[in-house]
Design an enzyme around this catalytic site. Structure first.
Site, PDB file in Angstrom:
ATOM      1  CG  ASN A  19      -1.953   1.121   1.074  1.00  0.00           C
ATOM      2  OD1 ASN A  19      -2.880   0.999   0.282  1.00  0.00           O
ATOM      3  ND2 ASN A  19      -1.761   2.230   1.783  1.00  0.00           N
ATOM      4  CD  GLU A  64      -2.549   2.663  -2.971  1.00  0.00           C
ATOM      5  OE1 GLU A  64      -1.587   1.907  -2.686  1.00  0.00           O
ATOM      6  OE2 GLU A  64      -3.648   2.592  -2.389  1.00  0.00           O
ATOM      7  CG  ASP A 122      -6.249  17.666   7.342  1.00  0.00           C
ATOM      8  OD1 ASP A 122      -6.305  17.805   6.116  1.00  0.00           O
ATOM      9  OD2 ASP A 122      -5.871  16.607   7.869  1.00  0.00           O
TER      10      ASP A 122
HETATM   11 MN    MN Z   1      -4.511   1.579  -0.777  1.00  0.00          MN
END
Ligand code: MN
Length: 447
Positions: free
Chosen positions: A143, A206, A254
């Site tokens: 990931n 990804e 954020d």
């Molecule tokens: Mn992912």
């Protein structure tokens, strides 16, 4: 494909603004990035206490993001991103080391990096562009995702882990009684960052999405701890997310521009830092255009695809800057029947669960111009007929107005399209003919 090749392309187009004046990484650089938000690509070459580093920011605005994807227009960019997510391809793994082997810090000291402190009230310096990759212990699942990292000490950081894929790998490692090895890459091609914010199922790396986006030109290296990193990254940190060590993380501004709350979050321990000589350090200003775009753009693509399935044509989607690039969308559609706009509203909510307010407009409205969108609401919208309200649905954890205990929110959709039965002329903005000499005169008056 590297950050440096992308910077070269931007330089050739005259889009890079170099700032040679001495500036502190504490507030001063962030203040300038904020003041020039969304404009030129900024390169700060004289960061106090950090000779040799260049801090870059605002790497991506909309135009540069399309160029990074090799797209001719925004619909083309959505198509490329969506098809890369469906057709990931395994990148080449280099047998020799990464470019970042030029300078190796065996005893890591995070104070050596020009990590910015952004906003008043932030807990401290935060790394905001970290592409973090990890693999399951059998190596089958990888990931890659972007996480904010709060510097706690010489080799310690707190990482914000929302319960998604990296969190799951960390939980699995904990159950096996081990720390999770990760590679933290800073200073990569924008397509790599965008791929890592694109939603793909657990199990799809990804990096493979990024490789397809870059037409098979992503190269990886395997770090000593087993995690993988882009071979061209400017800075690579080999690190572990500790199984059993937590620390307070936050407050930090954020995407909404408000301070996120303090939470107990896992601690990252850095084992080794590899850097290129004279490295570029990429700083993404929280709540800035670049942050909103890199987070929001893949969601725009999802909305574009979902709405395209229920109406004849989607012309454009904008997760607006005022809506934090996350909570508000404007969607321009062509419709066949009046119910199409309401179906478009529901499809948009389904495609992006954090979406809170959506306005659907006709093709003559520029979705990037808030004044035109408001004008469409003013002249084409009737609240008793054209409003959709959905109560008690899951929204974004980042919205301070949502129910903080349950995360539930109320969603609102506005159909600001002209009803089909009515004479369109009554809804058209009138123009004034412009003769050639008026056009020439206007050019002079505006110059
Ligand atoms: Mn992912």
């Amino acid at each position: 494909m590297s950050l440096r090749t992308f910077l070269q392309e931007c330089r050739a187009k005259g889009e890079v603004l170099e700032v040679h004046e001495p500036l502190s990484p504490r507030y001063e650089i962030a203040a300038i990035v904020k003041a020039l938000d969304g404009g030129p690509l900024l390169a700060f070459t004289n960061v106090e206490g950090h000779p040799g580093f260049t801090v870059i920011s605002n790497l991506c605005n909309r135009d540069r993001l399309l160029r990074a994807l090799g797209a001719s227009d925004v619909a083309d960019a959505y198509r490329r991103l969506l098809s890369a997510a469906e057709r990931p391809s395994e990148p080449v793994v280099r047998s020799s080391g990464p470019e970042a082997e030029e300078v190796v810090m065996e005893r890591p000291d995070l104070a050596k990096l020009p990590i910015l402190t952004h906003y008043e009230g932030d807990a401290g310096p935060y790394i905001t562009s970290a592409v973090i990759s990890a693999r399951s212990s059998d190596g089958r699942v990888e990931n890659v995702s972007v996480h904010r990292l709060l510097v706690l000490g010489r080799d310690r950081m707190a990482i914000r882990l929302v319960p998604r894929h990296l969190y799951r790998l960390w939980q699995e490692a904990r159950e096996e009684g081990r720390d999770l090895p990760v590679a933290i890459s800073i200073g990569v091609h924008p397509a790599v960052i965008l791929a890592s914010t694109t939603p793909v199922p657990f199990g799809v790396s990804e990096f493979s999405v990024a490789n397809t986006l870059l037409n098979g030109r992503l190269e990886l290296v395997e770090c000593e701890n087993g995690a993988r990193a882009p071979a061209h990254a400017e800075i690579i940190m080999e690190a572990v997310i500790k199984a059993d060590e937590m620390a307070p993380e936050g407050p930090l501004v954020d995407i909404t521009g408000t301070h996120d709350v303090v939470r107990q979050q896992p601690v990252v321990r850095v084992q080794r830092i590899l850097m290129r000589e004279r490295p570029y350090y990429h700083a993404i200003l929280p709540a800035g255009v670049e942050h909103r775009l890199l987070m929001g753009f893949p969601r725009e693509a999802e909305i574009w695809r979902a709405v395209s399935k229920v109406v004849p044509r989607v012309l454009a989607v904008n997760l607006t800057v005022g809506g934090c690039g996350w909570l508000h969308a404007v969607v321009a559609i062509e419709k066949n029947v009046d119910g199409d706009a309401k179906n478009a509203i529901m499809a948009a909510f389904a495609a992006h669960p954090s979406l809170k307010h959506v306005v659907v407009v006709d093709p003559d409205i520029d979705v990037y111009d808030p004044e035109q969108v408001e004008w469409a609401i003013a002249t084409r919208f009737q609240a008793d007929k054209d409003l959709v309200v959905v109560r008690n649905v899951r929204g974004s954890s980042l919205d301070p107005s949502a129910d903080q205990a349950t995360g539930l929110t109320t969603k609102l959709g506005l159909d600001a399209t002209v009803p089909l039965g009515r004479d369109r002329k009554a809804f058209q903005r009138a123009g004034i003919p412009i003769s050639e000499r008026v056009e020439a005169l206007l050019r002079r008056l505006r110059a």
